[in-house]
Design an enzyme around this catalytic site. Sequence first.
Site, PDB file in Angstrom:
ATOM      1  CD  GLN A 269      -1.189   0.045   3.722  1.00  0.00           C
ATOM      2  OE1 GLN A 269      -1.675  -1.067   4.000  1.00  0.00           O
ATOM      3  NE2 GLN A 269      -1.455   1.147   4.415  1.00  0.00           N
TER       4      GLN A 269
ATOM      5  CG  ASN B 262      -0.247  -6.145   6.839  1.00  0.00           C
ATOM      6  OD1 ASN B 262      -1.092  -5.337   6.464  1.00  0.00           O
ATOM      7  ND2 ASN B 262       0.540  -5.892   7.872  1.00  0.00           N
TER       8      ASN B 262
ATOM      9  CB  CYS C 129      -4.883  -1.201   5.471  1.00  0.00           C
ATOM     10  SG  CYS C 129      -5.772  -0.194   6.693  1.00  0.00           S
TER      11      CYS C 129
ATOM     12  CG  HIS D 290      -3.709  -2.422   9.779  1.00  0.00           C
ATOM     13  ND1 HIS D 290      -3.505  -1.685   8.633  1.00  0.00           N
ATOM     14  CD2 HIS D 290      -3.015  -3.586   9.594  1.00  0.00           C
ATOM     15  CE1 HIS D 290      -2.731  -2.357   7.802  1.00  0.00           C
ATOM     16  NE2 HIS D 290      -2.430  -3.514   8.352  1.00  0.00           N
TER      17      HIS D 290
END
Length: 330
Positions: free
Chosen positions: A133, A297, A139, A276
């Site tokens: 990102q 992630n 995110c 997040h």
Amino acid sequence: MRGAFLLVFVMATVMAVSLNDFESFGNFKLEHKKHYKSAVEEMRRLQIYVKNQMKIMQHNMRFEQGLVSYKLKLNQYSDLDDDEFERDMYGVLPDIDDNFTQPAFNHRTLSFANLPDYVDWREKGAVTEVKTQGHCGSCWAFSTTGALEGQVFIKTNRLISLSEQNLIDCTSNYRCRGCEAGWMNNAFQYIKDNGGIDTEASYPYEANNGQCRYDPNNIGATNKGYVKIPRDENKLKEAVANVGPISVAINSLPSINHYGDGVYYEKDCNPNKHNHAVLVVGYGTDEDGGDYWIVKNSWGKRWGRDGYIKMARNRDNNCGIASSASYPLV
């Protein structure tokens, strides 16, 4: 005057670090292609890097002593302090109005009986490569596309990378703020109302807010809405096993910034606070660290375990991983 200040600053920094620190930082800059705007900025980044390096060493000593269940490591973000990391790398709206959208259906538990002990949707081909990102709090967009990519694959056997930039640029009317923050359910609602989301190839990622350039000729996926999973780790497990990759929000603390290996458990994580967004792609059990979730992630492959983290499972919803879970309907 400015030159004198710079000299004093540089001298103070030199006195605070060792030759080994300078060498280590030099290797770090080369490995991650770091370039700074000025000598002052470089010295500041050196200080932050040395501080992070010391925290990692101290934590890993505790790991070797069996006091914690996970290790830390240096990565491409090791020249950021905790405040910068939170500002640039997290991106879930803390004040999101969850009544703004309504799930298409409530999650119906299929069965808790005979669930496998281990699930990994990567092994079944339902997960795209780890993405990055950058310095953009997007995110939420990566969590959204990851869940939809998985559902499209499960339905069609085609893995299509979807455009996070499409979501960043086009969801302001859905209370998302691009690189500032957003929310997965609102993004799912946008995709439903919009009639689709473009492919990554046709609408590539830029890590900045831009003007909406959605093109219906480049649709990569559609959905019929989304499903919320009740706040329960057992129900999240059932959904991961029977449905596929699941979007979740978590409470990220600074220790996660340099996660390296092991099962991540943080006693100070707040299950009611989220900052997040990530993607749960499986679960399992570690002989040393206990039950875990396999979590994708969006911080690149050099972070964590090739871009993934094992997060503690069945430990009182640690970091709130089951508090706000959902998936799209296709």
